[in-house]
Design a protein around this motif. Structure first.
Motif, mmCIF file in Angstrom:
data_model
loop_
_atom_site.group_PDB
_atom_site.id
_atom_site.type_symbol
_atom_site.label_atom_id
_atom_site.label_comp_id
_atom_site.label_asym_id
_atom_site.label_seq_id
_atom_site.Cartn_x
_atom_site.Cartn_y
_atom_site.Cartn_z
ATOM 1 N N ALA A 176 0.818 -1.217 0.000
ATOM 2 C CA ALA A 176 0.000 0.000 0.000
ATOM 3 C C ALA A 176 0.853 1.268 0.000
ATOM 4 C CB ALA A 176 -0.921 -0.016 1.211
ATOM 5 N N ASP A 177 2.037 1.226 0.604
ATOM 6 C CA ASP A 177 2.852 2.445 0.745
ATOM 7 C C ASP A 177 4.089 2.396 -0.131
ATOM 8 O OD1 ASP A 177 1.153 3.271 2.817
ATOM 9 O OD2 ASP A 177 2.244 1.941 4.206
ATOM 10 N N ALA A 178 4.560 3.591 -0.481
ATOM 11 C CA ALA A 178 5.839 3.679 -1.191
ATOM 12 C C ALA A 178 6.955 3.273 -0.231
ATOM 13 C CB ALA A 178 6.057 5.107 -1.656
ATOM 14 N N LYS A 179 7.942 2.575 -0.774
ATOM 15 C CA LYS A 179 9.101 2.221 0.034
ATOM 16 C C LYS A 179 10.353 2.494 -0.779
ATOM 17 C CE LYS A 179 7.041 -1.460 2.852
ATOM 18 N NZ LYS A 179 6.974 -0.820 4.150
ATOM 19 N N TRP A 180 11.506 2.353 -0.125
ATOM 20 C CA TRP A 180 12.778 2.563 -0.800
ATOM 21 C C TRP A 180 13.676 1.373 -0.523
ATOM 22 C CZ3 TRP A 180 9.718 6.167 1.350
ATOM 23 C CH2 TRP A 180 9.325 7.237 0.529
ATOM 24 N N ILE A 181 14.224 0.831 -1.592
ATOM 25 C CA ILE A 181 15.034 -0.380 -1.457
ATOM 26 C C ILE A 181 16.493 0.009 -1.232
ATOM 27 C CG2 ILE A 181 15.894 -2.390 -2.723
ATOM 28 C CD1 ILE A 181 13.142 -2.499 -4.120
ATOM 29 N N THR A 182 17.103 -0.565 -0.203
ATOM 30 C CA THR A 182 18.529 -0.288 0.037
ATOM 31 C C THR A 182 19.403 -1.454 -0.404
ATOM 32 O OG1 THR A 182 18.305 -1.073 2.302
ATOM 33 C CG2 THR A 182 18.154 1.302 1.964
ATOM 34 N N ALA A 183 18.835 -2.646 -0.546
ATOM 35 C CA ALA A 183 19.598 -3.788 -1.046
ATOM 36 C C ALA A 183 18.638 -4.920 -1.391
ATOM 37 C CB ALA A 183 20.602 -4.286 -0.006
#
Ligand code: HEC
Length: 478
Positions: A176-183
């Motif tokens: 449902a939410d935007a996320k940010w991938i770090t690896a």
């Protein structure tokens, strides 16, 4: 070995230019007898720091290096293998004018000498009560406990023989939410057969169209090719192809998973799925692939994201790679001028078995040059991404140049063909590719768009040249 001379020279140059690394010097070693290093004082720290992450149960290496006995059992072998610099795997050269890398795990000359001296002295344990504890790892994943673990939804059967397989697999996430991938890390079940895995994000409502279509270079452009014929797929594939410019990374044999540098992450918009493209190479035995992915998310929204500046673009699809049998030094070159300012964070290369040397340099508008990456012993089995120790700025107008050299003779230690044969660009493992990728971040989102547009243009120009070349070639009598 007659063809190795240029490499030997390049290696010599590199060795002469070797940066002094901070290391445990024999004279200042904390062991009681400076002349004889001990396991407890000298060897254990070196092994635990540089080797154990792979040499432990469940990882890629064939045996553990987690105790005195583990290391003692293979002491002489370890000296031999490290002296050849086959281990620890690290192919970026340290050379004058070339950037230094974070997590550089190449052993220094002093460390190599220390290992040798220790083995020659009979591998003394030293005061084991003072030995460092073997490292413990909180999970089987090298980067620690992931935020999300996904298993491929279906098992892919890899036949013993035949052409390489490409499969695009959609992993439904649709959060449902935007996320940010770090690896992202990947643990294949068919480790020998997975030639690469590339990760893309795609809107959850379009992924079903991607299906099994091909995402890789060129083949879906203009709706032709294998993907297009399956109907309805080529537009989706072309979108996914565009996404490849901002794709979320990949897994290749020998990669060490790493987090993006501080403050950097790749966007994973709300209602996205992950698309994994697997390239599988039959190895003589039927195998099954149903690996797992580990995804790590940033705790807070990152300041910036990375754009892959690939030179030549699309793994060299339009670079005209066509290597005659027996050619020992076939070269490709491409250069690309940055249309905007960027900060450079890291770099990687990609080629198959015939490539031997690759070099990427930046020529700045002020006339200065910065070496971005130089590998002079390319090994398909050990592709890695290298992050700079200190990210640096490259102004608009900087020319990025890539040179890749291939050796299509029997003297190439990784030559797959016997007898040798003509090899062209292609997606099969024993075809060739060639590109280098700078991982860069633009100053603004608008600049990011301008960069991607300009890179697309650069690729289209190359395509045009290639197609015109082909047209002429087919008309001209051979
Ligand atoms: C990034 C993972 C990784 C690291 C770090 C690493 N190894 Fe390895 N090692 C492997 C793998 C995988 C193999 C299996 C052979 C191969 O694939 O090349 C291997 C094989 C070996 C071998 C056997 C080589 C052969 O010819 O059979 C030795 C000896 C070895 N490693 C020693 C070390 C030592 C010593 C270190 C640290 C100084 C080290 N390795 C660091 C992954 C690693």
């Amino acid at each position: 070995m007659k063809n190795r001379l240029p490499f030997a020279l390049a290696m010599l140059t590199a060795l002469l230019a070797f940066r002094a690394q901070p290391t445990v010097m024999l004279a200042t070693s904390p062991s009681t007898n400076a002349a004889a290093p001990t396991y407890a004082a000298d060897i254990a720290p070196l092994i635990y720091k540089n080797c154990s992450v792979c040499h432990r149960p469940g990882q890629s290496a064939p045996f553990s290096l987690l105790s005195y006995d583990d290391v003692k059992k293979r002491g002489e072998f370890i000296v031999k293998v490290t002296a050849r610099r086959a281990m620890p795997p690290w192919h970026a050269l340290t050379a004058t004018g070339f950037e230094e890398f974070r997590d550089d795990r190449r052993l220094s000359d002093q460390e190599l000498t220390m290992l040798k001296t220790w083995v020659e002295a009979g591998m003394p344990a030293g005061d084991m009560s003072k030995a460092p504890k073997a490292p413990t790892y909180e999970s089987g994943w090298a980067l620690g406990t992931p935020d999300l673990v996904l298993t491929l939804p279906n098992t892919i059967n890899i036949p013993a023989e035949g052409a390489d397989l490409y499969r695009n697999i959609v992993l439904p996430i649709d959060q449902a939410d935007a996320k940010w991938i770090t690896a992202i890390d990947f643990a294949p079940t068919a480790r020998r057969e997975v030639h690469h895995a590339l990760f893309f994000t795609g809107a959850a409502n379009m992924s079903s169209q991607i299906g099994d279509n091909d995402l890789l270079p060129g083949l879906n452009l203009g709706g032709g090719g294998r993907g297009g014929r399956r109907g309805g797929g080529s537009a989706a594939a072309a979108t996914a192809l565009d996404a490849a410019w901002g794709g979320v990374g990949g897994w290749v044999p020998g990669i060490t998973p790493k987090f993006f540098p501080d403050g950097i992450a790749q966007p994973f918009p709300a209602h996205s799925n992950l698309v994994v493209q697997l390239h599988l190479h039959p190895s003589g035995k039927p195998q099954q692939e149903r690996g797992q992915l580990a995804i790590y998310f940033a705790k807070t929204p990152p300041a910036r994201s990375l754009t892959a500046v690939q030179v030549p673009p699309m793994f060299g699809y339009a670079a005209g790679i066509d290597i005659p049998a027996g050619e020992s030094s076939y070269k490709i070159h491409d250069s690309y001028v940055l249309p905007v300012d960027v900060d450079a964070f890291g770099v990687r290369g990609h080629a198959h078995y015939l490539a031997r040397e690759m070099k990427m340099v930046a020529k700045l508008p002020d006339g200065s040059t910065r070496g971005l990456l130089w590998i002079n012993d390319w090994d398909f089995g050990w592709q890695d991404s290298y992050y700079y120790k200190t990210p640096f700025h490259l102004p608009k107008g900087t020319r990025i140049e890539t040179d890749i050299t291939y050796d299509n003779t029997p003297a190439n230690p990784r030559q797959p063909n016997s007898p040798v044969k003509r090899v062209k660009w292609g997606r099969e493992s024993f075809d060739e590719m060639g590109s280098m990728t700078l991982m860069a971040s633009t100053m603004t989102a608008n600049d990011g768009d301008a960069l991607r547009t300009s890179m697309n243009q650069h690729f289209r120009q190359q395509l045009l040249v290639m197609m015109m070349g082909r047209g002429r070639g087919s008309r001209a009598p051979q």
